[in-house]
Design a protein around this motif. Structure first.
Motif, mmCIF file in Angstrom:
data_model
loop_
_atom_site.group_PDB
_atom_site.id
_atom_site.type_symbol
_atom_site.label_atom_id
_atom_site.label_comp_id
_atom_site.label_asym_id
_atom_site.label_seq_id
_atom_site.Cartn_x
_atom_site.Cartn_y
_atom_site.Cartn_z
ATOM 1 N N ARG A 134 42.293 17.816 42.397
ATOM 2 C CA ARG A 134 42.154 17.539 43.827
ATOM 3 C C ARG A 134 41.936 18.826 44.613
ATOM 4 N N GLU A 135 42.491 19.942 44.130
ATOM 5 C CA GLU A 135 42.394 21.200 44.878
ATOM 6 C C GLU A 135 40.953 21.700 45.049
ATOM 7 N N LEU A 136 40.016 21.168 44.221
ATOM 8 C CA LEU A 136 38.624 21.585 44.342
ATOM 9 C C LEU A 136 37.736 20.474 44.889
ATOM 10 N N SER A 137 38.341 19.528 45.567
ATOM 11 C CA SER A 137 37.552 18.466 46.190
ATOM 12 C C SER A 137 36.759 19.046 47.367
ATOM 13 N N ARG A 138 35.767 18.289 47.823
ATOM 14 C CA ARG A 138 34.945 18.770 48.931
ATOM 15 C C ARG A 138 35.792 19.020 50.172
ATOM 16 N N THR A 139 36.752 18.141 50.415
ATOM 17 C CA THR A 139 37.597 18.313 51.600
ATOM 18 C C THR A 139 38.398 19.604 51.506
ATOM 19 N N CYS A 140 38.992 19.834 50.350
ATOM 20 C CA CYS A 140 39.793 21.057 50.179
ATOM 21 C C CYS A 140 38.921 22.310 50.269
ATOM 22 N N LEU A 141 37.724 22.240 49.685
ATOM 23 C CA LEU A 141 36.846 23.407 49.741
ATOM 24 C C LEU A 141 36.364 23.676 51.168
ATOM 25 N N THR A 142 36.084 22.611 51.922
ATOM 26 C CA THR A 142 35.676 22.793 53.322
ATOM 27 C C THR A 142 36.804 23.433 54.122
ATOM 28 N N GLU A 143 38.038 22.945 53.900
ATOM 29 C CA GLU A 143 39.183 23.535 54.604
ATOM 30 C C GLU A 143 39.383 24.988 54.179
ATOM 31 N N PHE A 144 39.177 25.248 52.887
ATOM 32 C CA PHE A 144 39.321 26.622 52.407
ATOM 33 C C PHE A 144 38.265 27.535 53.047
ATOM 34 N N ALA A 145 37.006 27.065 53.118
ATOM 35 C CA ALA A 145 35.945 27.873 53.719
ATOM 36 C C ALA A 145 36.289 28.237 55.156
ATOM 37 N N ALA A 146 36.918 27.297 55.883
ATOM 38 C CA ALA A 146 37.282 27.566 57.274
ATOM 39 C C ALA A 146 38.330 28.663 57.387
ATOM 40 N N THR A 147 39.124 28.864 56.331
ATOM 41 C CA THR A 147 40.144 29.925 56.361
ATOM 42 C C THR A 147 39.580 31.283 55.925
ATOM 43 N N ARG A 148 38.348 31.295 55.434
ATOM 44 C CA ARG A 148 37.761 32.539 54.918
ATOM 45 C C ARG A 148 36.466 32.913 55.661
ATOM 46 N N VAL A 149 36.361 32.532 56.918
ATOM 47 C CA VAL A 149 35.133 32.779 57.688
ATOM 48 C C VAL A 149 34.712 34.249 57.678
ATOM 49 N N PRO A 150 35.621 35.206 57.879
ATOM 50 C CA PRO A 150 35.167 36.608 57.927
ATOM 51 C C PRO A 150 34.503 37.098 56.645
ATOM 52 N N TRP A 151 34.807 36.465 55.507
ATOM 53 C CA TRP A 151 34.272 36.930 54.230
ATOM 54 C C TRP A 151 33.191 36.007 53.658
ATOM 55 N N LEU A 152 32.977 34.862 54.290
ATOM 56 C CA LEU A 152 32.192 33.800 53.668
ATOM 57 C C LEU A 152 30.745 34.233 53.408
ATOM 58 N N ALA A 153 30.029 34.676 54.449
ATOM 59 C CA ALA A 153 28.625 35.047 54.266
ATOM 60 C C ALA A 153 28.487 36.244 53.323
ATOM 61 N N ALA A 154 29.418 37.203 53.427
ATOM 62 C CA ALA A 154 29.357 38.375 52.545
ATOM 63 C C ALA A 154 29.517 37.956 51.081
ATOM 64 N N PHE A 155 30.381 36.962 50.817
ATOM 65 C CA PHE A 155 30.572 36.495 49.445
ATOM 66 C C PHE A 155 29.274 35.910 48.897
ATOM 67 N N PHE A 156 28.603 35.066 49.703
ATOM 68 C CA PHE A 156 27.368 34.460 49.218
ATOM 69 C C PHE A 156 26.266 35.512 49.048
ATOM 70 N N ALA A 157 26.267 36.544 49.881
ATOM 71 C CA ALA A 157 25.292 37.624 49.708
ATOM 72 C C ALA A 157 25.530 38.369 48.399
ATOM 73 N N GLU A 158 26.807 38.648 48.088
ATOM 74 C CA GLU A 158 27.132 39.308 46.817
ATOM 75 C C GLU A 158 26.786 38.395 45.646
ATOM 76 N N LEU A 159 26.991 37.110 45.822
ATOM 77 C CA LEU A 159 26.669 36.148 44.757
ATOM 78 C C LEU A 159 25.166 36.157 44.468
ATOM 79 N N ARG A 160 24.362 36.157 45.520
ATOM 80 C CA ARG A 160 22.920 36.153 45.314
ATOM 81 C C ARG A 160 22.465 37.431 44.603
ATOM 82 N N ALA A 161 23.027 38.564 44.998
ATOM 83 C CA ALA A 161 22.692 39.815 44.331
ATOM 84 C C ALA A 161 23.141 39.792 42.872
#
Length: 789
Positions: A134-161
């Motif tokens: 359950r901890e990786l459900s869409r709802t939980c992941l959406t709530e988690f993303a909201a708690t990590r806003v300052p790092w979110l875009a930077a993480f996806f940029a590092e992922l793409r690289a």
């Protein structure tokens, strides 16, 4: 079907249970891979409660043969002297295979099928599939993303690289809880294509990143203890958020926006493409709040997608983009215009109208160099009125911007003002004047500007205003008018633009006075009814140099002084008189004609120039009078600044008169010597060294004697005269005399002796090159100059 499993205990016996068919090499590698490495600060003999608080490691590891090991490692409470132990439950995925139902590896985290102890009897219990936690459900992941806003875009940029460069450094995610690391990896798994996700190895917890894992989770204290932390990509969520900044990667920002909006289904809809266009378009269409660059990318993708996007999807996208667009963003504005042009004909006008209005507004407000073109029916009356009200101040400000070149955008703004009905009549004269000046300054460049061509063919009011200004400039400078007419497709007539019409016609060859009449006749013009065109025609015929005196007299006689006075061509005729060649015999007669015909119209300077010309022609005639230098200097001062041609003509005439060799010119020579006029003296010396004077020196002893007498006189009158006369004695006269026959030299000496007994001796000494009172001053002056240097 049951997955091949391995159970390991560390430290201890190692493999506790293995499914049949797991290759021996994988068994050995697994014992090394899952070796016991307790966390820093872990109790040596933990209780069950303490063991539960220790981090759980969930990892996907690539093996050398291309297979994968997916496993979970948990800590086990101490039950004997061995102390802290760990249990690893892993499944082996042979090369080219995946989990049942194509479940992504990270979503098996926390599944109840993972065992925390070795199976009884050493035989693994069958596992056919894993139940996602359950901890990786869409709802939980959406709530988690909201708690990590300052790092979110930077993480996806590092992922793409990371994905783009498999051989590059791995990514370390620092979190206090490995559960958060698992969620980061789950976020990554949703945005990447499934094939990439299956190759994206990871571990949710480690003390030493690497070991084949592309993403490694670490606790803050573990990362701080690394010897070389700079070798890794890093997303550190364990401390204060980083300062706000814009991540350059638009795809990374889009992924963040999509997750924060709670619509990760868009990633699957857009085939998990790492290129941002498709995802951006889907995000805009579904109402996800994205930034201006992402909307620009979306618009560009839709514009290029062609028929691949159905009409309902296009209409929905246009509606959403028009509502969300930032109409003041310079990045977004060109994309809006490009999309609008691409969709013309693919959507009904009423569905495209919101985008047309948005693109126009953005283009006006962001200073786009070229505005979108409007066609009949693009805007309904209501939208046109709203745009006129919305953009009135922006359009009028752009039409009067003094810092912007008048060609290009201002012309587009004026056409837009005409289309929308924005009042601009008060601004038209100034804009037309600036545009005409710019066109005249560089017609070739103006011809290459689309807005200029569009204006001259499609905007009647501005075309008429610009042509009127161009015609006025052509009247002042017909050569510039000819360049304009050669470069631009202007159709003009004798009523609206007679000067431009004259500039567009070829100049007839032959007699140039007749050519003026022919040129006017070809344009349907007459100097009697349109006298202002006479000057334009004349300056076209005499484009390179002024007419001769004879041509100017004939031109004046052909039309009369009244016509020239109305036409304003008196300066043109004056130019012919005072700037003609020095040997133009008709220049003096022209000066007389001008003084007689235009006496009330002449300013003092022009009158003085003509009188100087007439005085110059009287030299050497019975009307020359006396005090030539004084009269010439007075006329020249009144006519200053003197045209170079007239100055040369006057100075040469005076020099030739003074060098005539008449005995009555002694007083005039004295005036010359005492004038100190360097220009006049220089001309006098130049004429004395020319062929006619040299020929007389060689053939006429009386003339040579007269020149020696003149150049020996008035010693010390002025420094300028002293330098001139000594130069003439030594560089002009002496070389000539030395080449003369002895009999001729004796005759010169006799003539000089008759004038003054000592003058003959001075002549002999000078020609021998000896120092005399005549040449000593020049030599001493030369020595002083050498000393000063």
């Amino acid at each position: 079907m049951s997955l091949a499993q391995l159970h390991l205990t560390s430290p201890g016996p190692g493999l506790a249970a293995v499914s049949p068919g797991v290759p021996p090499g994988i068994r050995e590698a697994a014992e090394q891979l899952f070796a016991h490495v307790p966390p820093r600060g872990a109790p040596p003999h933990p209780t069950p409660a303490e063991a539960d608080r220790l981090p759980t490691t969930f990892s996907l590891t690539a093996m050398r043969d291309g297979s994968l090991l997916l496993g979970q490692t948990t800590s086990v409470a101490a039950t004997g002297p061995a102390g802290l132990t760990t249990h690893t439950h892993a499944v082996h995925l042979p090369p080219g295979t995946g989990l049942p139902d194509d479940v992504l590896p990270i979503f098996c985290w926390g599944a109840p099928q993972w065992a925390r102890t070795a199976p009884d009897g050493g035989v693994p219990k069958p596992v056919a599939a894993f139940t996602p936690a359950r901890e990786l459900s869409r709802t939980c992941l959406t709530e988690f993303a909201a708690t990590r806003v300052p790092w979110l875009a930077a993480f996806f940029a590092e992922l793409r690289a990371l994905v783009a460069d498999p051989s590059g450094p791995p990514l370390v995610v620092v979190e206090r809880d490995p559960v958060a690391v698992a969620r980061w990896i789950a976020l990554a798994a949703t945005v990447l294509p499934p094939a990439e996700v299956h190759r994206l190895t990871f571990t949710t917890y480690t003390r030493v990143p690497g070991h084949g894992h592309r993403i490694s989770g670490m606790r803050p204290e573990g990362y701080a203890a690394l010897d070389d932390p700079g070798r890794y990509r890093l997303v550190d969520c364990s401390s204060a958020p980083p300062p706000p900044r814009t991540v350059p990667d638009v795809w990374a920002r889009l992924c963040a926006h999509v997750w924060l909006a709670g619509v990760p289904g868009l990633f699957k809809e857009t085939a998990h493409s790492p290129e941002p266009g498709r995802l951006a378009a889907a995000a805009v269409r579904t109402g996800v709040q994205v930034d201006a660059e992402a909307r620009a990318v979306a618009a560009a993708w839709i514009a290029a997608a062609g028929p691949g996007v159905d009409q309902p999807a296009l209409a929905a996208f246009v509606t959403a983009l028009s509502a969300a667009a930032d109409q003041s963003d310079p990045v977004e504005a060109p994309a809006l215009t490009g999309l609008r042009e691409a969709l013309r004909g693919r959507l009904p006008v009423d569905q495209l109208e919101p985008l047309t209005a948005t693109a126009l507004t953005a283009a006006v407000r962001t200073d786009m160099p070229r505005l979108p073109l409007l066609y009949a029916g693009d805007l309904g009356p209501a939208m046109r009125d709203r745009l006129a009200s919305r953009l009135r101040s922006d359009i009028r400000r752009g039409l009067t911007d003094p810092d912007r070149p008048p060609l290009g955008r201002p012309l587009s703004l004026l056409r837009l003002a005409e289309t929308l009905g924005v009042d601009h009549a008060d601004l038209l004269p100034r804009l037309a004047a600036r545009a005409a000046q710019a066109v005249t300054a560089d017609p070739q460049a103006a011809a290459g500007i689309d807005e200029v061509r569009d204006t001259l063919t499609g905007s009647p009011s501005l075309r008429a205003a610009v042509v009127e200004q161009l015609d006025a400039l052509a009247a002042e400078d017909p050569a510039a008018g000819s360049r304009v007419m050669a470069a631009l497709p202007l159709e003009v007539d004798r009523f609206a633009a007679p000067h431009l019409l004259l500039c567009s016609l070829p100049v007839p060859e032959g007699d140039r006075v007749a050519a003026v009449e022919s040129l006017l006749r070809a344009a349907g013009l007459s100097p009697m009814t349109a006298p202002e065109t006479l000057g334009t025609a004349a300056r076209r015929v005499w484009a390179e140099a002024p007419p001769t005196g004879d041509e100017a007299r004939r031109l004046l006689a052909a039309t009369g002084s009244d016509t020239h006075r109305t036409a304003g061509t008196l300066p043109f005729l004056l130019q012919a008189a005072v700037e003609g060649h020095a040997d133009d015999a008709e220049a003096g007669r022209l000066a007389t004609d001008l003084l007689n015909s235009f006496s009330p119209d002449l300013v003092p300077r022009d009158r003085a120039a003509l009188e100087l010309l007439l005085y110059t022609d009287r030299l050497g005639t019975p009307a020359e009078g006396t005090e030539w230098v004084r009269h010439l200097t007075a006329h020249a001062s009144a006519a200053a600044p003197l045209p170079a041609a007239l100055r040369i003509r006057a100075e040469r005439a005076l020099a030739q008169r003074l060098l005539a060799g008449n005995t009555d010119d002694i007083a005039e020579l004295s005036d010359l010597a005492r004038s100190g006029d360097r220009s006049l003296l220089s001309t006098y010396a130049a004429v004395a060294a020319e062929g006619p004077a040299l020929q007389r020196l060689r053939t006429d002893p009386a003339y040579a004697a007269a020149c020696f007498r003149d150049w020996s006189s008035h010693q010390g009158a002025t420094p300028e005269w002293e330098e001139t006369r000594l130069s003439l004695l030594t560089t002009v006269l002496r070389p000539v005399v030395r080449a003369l026959p002895a009999q001729q030299v004796q005759r010169i000496e006799q003539l000089l002796a008759a004038h003054r007994s000592t003058l003959a001796e001075e002549f002999r000494e000078t020609n021998r090159g000896r120092l005399t009172r005549l040449t000593r001053g020049l030599t001493q002056r030369g020595r002083r100059r050498g000393t000063q240097q």
